[in-house]
Scaffold this motif. Structure first.
Motif, PDB file in Angstrom:
ATOM      1  N   ASN A 169     -38.949 -43.479  31.963  1.00 51.33           N
ATOM      2  CA  ASN A 169     -39.896 -42.895  32.913  1.00 51.33           C
ATOM      3  C   ASN A 169     -40.973 -42.070  32.200  1.00 51.33           C
ATOM      4  OD1 ASN A 169     -38.033 -40.886  32.182  1.00 51.33           O
ATOM      5  ND2 ASN A 169     -38.280 -39.785  34.109  1.00 51.33           N
ATOM      6  N   LEU A 170     -40.617 -41.434  31.097  1.00 51.72           N
ATOM      7  CA  LEU A 170     -41.597 -40.658  30.339  1.00 51.72           C
ATOM      8  C   LEU A 170     -42.506 -41.569  29.527  1.00 51.72           C
ATOM      9  CD1 LEU A 170     -39.392 -37.668  29.071  1.00 51.72           C
ATOM     10  CD2 LEU A 170     -40.704 -37.890  31.210  1.00 51.72           C
ATOM     11  N   ARG A 171     -41.955 -42.625  28.969  1.00 49.48           N
ATOM     12  CA  ARG A 171     -42.751 -43.595  28.215  1.00 49.48           C
ATOM     13  C   ARG A 171     -43.768 -44.269  29.133  1.00 49.48           C
ATOM     14  NH1 ARG A 171     -38.825 -46.697  26.689  1.00 49.48           N
ATOM     15  NH2 ARG A 171     -39.169 -48.506  28.004  1.00 49.48           N
ATOM     16  N   GLN A 211     -54.091 -42.462  40.959  1.00 50.67           N
ATOM     17  CA  GLN A 211     -53.773 -43.864  40.685  1.00 50.67           C
ATOM     18  C   GLN A 211     -52.347 -44.021  40.158  1.00 50.67           C
ATOM     19  OE1 GLN A 211     -57.082 -44.573  38.022  1.00 50.67           O
ATOM     20  NE2 GLN A 211     -58.205 -45.727  39.567  1.00 50.67           N
ATOM     21  N   MET A 212     -51.930 -43.097  39.285  1.00 52.49           N
ATOM     22  CA  MET A 212     -50.566 -43.174  38.771  1.00 52.49           C
ATOM     23  C   MET A 212     -49.553 -42.929  39.882  1.00 52.49           C
ATOM     24  SD  MET A 212     -50.632 -41.594  34.901  1.00 52.49           S
ATOM     25  CE  MET A 212     -51.521 -40.081  35.302  1.00 52.49           C
ATOM     26  N   SER A 242     -45.410 -44.941  42.863  1.00 54.91           N
ATOM     27  CA  SER A 242     -44.867 -44.591  44.185  1.00 54.91           C
ATOM     28  C   SER A 242     -44.162 -43.235  44.173  1.00 54.91           C
ATOM     29  CB  SER A 242     -43.894 -45.682  44.673  1.00 54.91           C
ATOM     30  OG  SER A 242     -44.546 -46.919  44.803  1.00 54.91           O
ATOM     31  N   ILE A 243     -44.844 -42.255  43.576  1.00 46.62           N
ATOM     32  CA  ILE A 243     -44.333 -40.891  43.539  1.00 46.62           C
ATOM     33  C   ILE A 243     -45.463 -39.935  43.903  1.00 46.62           C
ATOM     34  CG2 ILE A 243     -42.539 -41.347  41.811  1.00 46.62           C
ATOM     35  CD1 ILE A 243     -44.395 -40.310  39.656  1.00 46.62           C
ATOM     36  N   VAL A 288     -46.196 -36.682  39.429  1.00 51.74           N
ATOM     37  CA  VAL A 288     -46.952 -37.278  38.327  1.00 51.74           C
ATOM     38  C   VAL A 288     -47.319 -36.203  37.308  1.00 51.74           C
ATOM     39  CG1 VAL A 288     -49.161 -38.323  37.667  1.00 51.74           C
ATOM     40  CG2 VAL A 288     -47.892 -39.216  39.621  1.00 51.74           C
ATOM     41  N   LYS A 289     -47.852 -35.095  37.794  1.00 57.01           N
ATOM     42  CA  LYS A 289     -48.293 -34.030  36.894  1.00 57.01           C
ATOM     43  C   LYS A 289     -47.120 -33.434  36.109  1.00 57.01           C
ATOM     44  CE  LYS A 289     -52.313 -32.700  39.682  1.00 57.01           C
ATOM     45  NZ  LYS A 289     -52.950 -31.625  40.468  1.00 57.01           N
ATOM     46  N   SER A 290     -46.024 -33.163  36.809  1.00 60.02           N
ATOM     47  CA  SER A 290     -44.875 -32.557  36.123  1.00 60.02           C
ATOM     48  C   SER A 290     -44.238 -33.531  35.143  1.00 60.02           C
ATOM     49  CB  SER A 290     -43.837 -32.082  37.151  1.00 60.02           C
ATOM     50  OG  SER A 290     -43.319 -33.160  37.909  1.00 60.02           O
ATOM     51  N   ARG A 291     -44.175 -34.824  35.530  1.00 64.47           N
ATOM     52  CA  ARG A 291     -43.580 -35.815  34.639  1.00 64.47           C
ATOM     53  C   ARG A 291     -44.447 -36.038  33.406  1.00 64.47           C
ATOM     54  NH1 ARG A 291     -41.602 -41.388  37.232  1.00 64.47           N
ATOM     55  NH2 ARG A 291     -40.408 -39.856  38.433  1.00 64.47           N
TER      56      ARG A 291
END
Length: 203
Positions: free
Chosen positions: A149-151, A166-167, A172-173, A178-181
């Motif tokens: 998930n990080l890659r 867009q991410m 689908s999150i 998105v920002k925290s990941r």
């Protein structure tokens, strides 16, 4: 007097394709095949899976002529399809958490330098002492060993330049996730990069 031909927008190509112009579909493929193929190559690193998912992604677009909304941005939608199909392929191969992204072309690898330069302000990334190829190889090695998930989000953000919105659509999150990941991913990369650098110094 030479006339500059205006390139059709994605929406215009989709409209033409919906009307039965298969040449418009080929233009779409030509427009996005390289970036989509590189994304899959980075994420999967198995040529058989890359080829299959690449074809399946455009096949879904081909068969969605009557249902696709031309007002919907095409690029994020294509990458959503590709990301989902890539994950499915990894699950089927039972290698969800262990698939490396592989060797990226020199230009793609070194486009990550700007990211590396912002990860730390200390001297743990001695660019002047290393050849580009060595840096590139080490970057790929660090990224390929990150959790899936990080890659994935690192590839979308820094290699493919997608926005937070867009991410969020592709994965689908929520945008907050998105920002925290992405923050976690960059921090993980920085930590692993420093560890790799220390290891190199101690050898």
């Amino acid at each position: 007097m030479n006339r500059i031909l205006k390139q059709p927008t994605d929406a215009e190509l989709l409209d033409r394709y919906a009307a039965g112009d298969e040449g418009a579909f080929h233009e779409i493929v030509s427009r996005y095949k390289n970036s989509l193929y590189m994304f899959l190559k980075q994420f999967l690193n198995r040529q058989d899976l890359v080829e299959d998912v690449f074809q399946e992604t455009f096949l879904q677009l081909f068969t969605s002529r009557e249902s696709f909304d031309p007002n919907r941005p095409l690029r994020p939608w294509l990458f959503t399809i590709a990301a989902n199909k890539a994950k499915d392929a990894l699950r089927k191969a039972q290698r969800i958490s262990a698939i490396p992204i592989g060797t990226i072309s020199e230009s793609q690898e070194m486009s990550f330098d700007d990211v590396l330069n912002t990860l730390t302000s200390d001297n743990t990334m001695p660019y002047e002492d290393l050849e580009k190829g060595e840096i590139s190889s080490r970057v790929a090695e660090v990224v390929e060993n990150m959790p899936e998930n990080l890659r994935e989000i690192l590839i979308l953000a820094y290699y493919n330049k997608f926005s937070y919105k867009q991410m969020a659509q592709i994965l689908s999150i929520p945008i907050g996730t998105v920002k925290s990941r992405l923050h976690t991913s960059v921090a993980r990369f920085a930590k692993d990069w420093k560890a790799t650098t220390r290891s190199q110094k101690n050898e």
